[in-house]
Design a protein around this motif. Structure first.
Motif, mmCIF file in Angstrom:
data_model
loop_
_atom_site.group_PDB
_atom_site.id
_atom_site.type_symbol
_atom_site.label_atom_id
_atom_site.label_comp_id
_atom_site.label_asym_id
_atom_site.label_seq_id
_atom_site.Cartn_x
_atom_site.Cartn_y
_atom_site.Cartn_z
ATOM 1 N N THR A 146 -7.975 10.445 0.206
ATOM 2 C CA THR A 146 -7.563 10.303 -1.195
ATOM 3 C C THR A 146 -7.886 11.617 -1.899
ATOM 4 O O THR A 146 -8.461 12.521 -1.287
ATOM 5 C CB THR A 146 -8.341 9.168 -1.895
ATOM 6 N N GLN A 147 -7.549 11.694 -3.168
ATOM 7 C CA GLN A 147 -7.877 12.914 -3.921
ATOM 8 C C GLN A 147 -9.382 13.145 -3.942
ATOM 9 O O GLN A 147 -9.846 14.271 -4.014
ATOM 10 C CB GLN A 147 -7.352 12.807 -5.356
ATOM 11 N N GLN A 188 0.862 -1.181 0.000
ATOM 12 C CA GLN A 188 0.000 0.000 0.000
ATOM 13 C C GLN A 188 0.898 1.231 0.000
ATOM 14 O O GLN A 188 1.798 1.341 0.844
ATOM 15 C CB GLN A 188 -0.875 0.007 1.268
ATOM 16 N N GLU A 233 -12.180 12.440 1.935
ATOM 17 C CA GLU A 233 -11.763 11.589 3.042
ATOM 18 C C GLU A 233 -12.943 10.938 3.725
ATOM 19 O O GLU A 233 -14.076 11.437 3.683
ATOM 20 C CB GLU A 233 -10.918 12.368 4.049
ATOM 21 N N ARG A 292 -2.997 8.906 4.173
ATOM 22 C CA ARG A 292 -3.280 9.493 2.866
ATOM 23 C C ARG A 292 -2.598 8.701 1.763
ATOM 24 O O ARG A 292 -1.438 8.315 1.896
ATOM 25 C CB ARG A 292 -2.790 10.948 2.806
ATOM 26 N N GLY A 293 -3.333 8.444 0.719
ATOM 27 C CA GLY A 293 -2.773 7.704 -0.413
ATOM 28 C C GLY A 293 -3.907 7.335 -1.343
ATOM 29 O O GLY A 293 -4.913 6.787 -0.893
ATOM 30 N N ASP A 294 -3.745 7.612 -2.619
ATOM 31 C CA ASP A 294 -4.860 7.407 -3.550
ATOM 32 C C ASP A 294 -5.209 5.943 -3.764
ATOM 33 O O ASP A 294 -6.342 5.622 -4.104
ATOM 34 C CB ASP A 294 -4.548 8.077 -4.897
ATOM 35 N N GLN A 295 -4.237 5.073 -3.582
ATOM 36 C CA GLN A 295 -4.502 3.649 -3.836
ATOM 37 C C GLN A 295 -4.759 2.863 -2.546
ATOM 38 O O GLN A 295 -4.826 1.643 -2.574
ATOM 39 C CB GLN A 295 -3.299 3.015 -4.554
ATOM 40 N N GLU A 323 1.182 8.007 1.387
ATOM 41 C CA GLU A 323 1.758 9.334 1.139
ATOM 42 C C GLU A 323 1.973 10.086 2.448
ATOM 43 O O GLU A 323 2.912 10.857 2.587
ATOM 44 C CB GLU A 323 0.853 10.149 0.215
#
Lengths: 152, 152
Positions: A136-137, A64, A140, A95-98, A67
């Motif tokens: 994520t972008q 995973q 949240e 935080r992390g888009d994936q 960020e």
């Protein structure tokens, strides 16, 4: 594995803590003074730090991409002696888009129930509530972590 | 009383811990790196610091003149997960020519059984053995502290 520390009183309730190799830290009963920490603050650092390291480690093993990672801990002390934490609220923010929710939930579960050495030493009368927030972008979302029925 | 802290990952398993007013501390999983501390070291600091402050405070209220005060803590971690401390040895060292053994014993008892907030949160499976050493010009003497039967 053995860990040793030593505390020396400096003045009044100001105390210098040290580990065998010479690293030192100042403790104080009053948090206003300088950069010292109180024992109860260090307790939260210890708990939050221990589980944070587990969760980061497990998430990275699951590939995973993190960020940003934070853990907030808030403790409410009893009014009467001993003034231990009756409730500790732990919140993990990742935080992390994936980032997958299931991976985070699993990492927290493994830490809370299997790996976290500090967590494993805390009595049941200290209620620990756990939430996690995934950012994520797209926005949240906050989730409540539910302990396994067999846990404690 | 509420205490809040926040931990932010810096890099890898290096973590910055902070309290609301901006005081910060670095944590790390590997103790070799710089001046950071591990969560398990902070746990011992927290326990030893909490009881040290109690004992100093109680002894001074009993007008015991303390020339030097130290607490050493040594923890032995389990081999298996969770690697919590199976045994913690706490030793209080107090120097002062007029220090009375009974006053020290009583101060330790009040801390261990009534006042120490950190001690009160630790599960019984963590065996805590307590000794104390009183140092006077005439020499030094080590005593074992025996918990009250009703304790825990």
């Amino acid at each position: 594995m053995q860990i040793s520390i030593k505390l020396k009183r400096d003045e009044a309730l100001r105390i210098k803590a040290e580990v065998a190799d010479g690293r030192t830290l100042e403790l104080n009963s009053a948090k206003e003074m300088g950069h010292a920490f109180t024992p109860m603050e260090l307790f939260l650092f210890s708990l939050a730090g221990c589980t944070a390291m587990d969760v980061i480690w497990i998430l990275e093993r699951q590939r995973q991409k993190i960020e940003k990672f934070e853990v907030c801990a808030q403790g409410n002390r009893r009014e009467d002696d001993p003034k231990y934490y009756e409730v500790i609220a732990l919140e993990y923010k990742i935080r992390g888009d994936q980032i997958r929710k299931e991976a985070v939930e699993r990492a927290i579960r493994l830490s809370q129930e299997k790996y976290c050495s500090v967590r494993a030493m805390i009595k049941d009368k200290v209620k620990i509530s756990v939430t996690y927030r995934i950012i994520t972008q797209g926005g949240e979302q906050t989730y409540s972590y539910l302990p396994s029925p067999r846990d404690h």
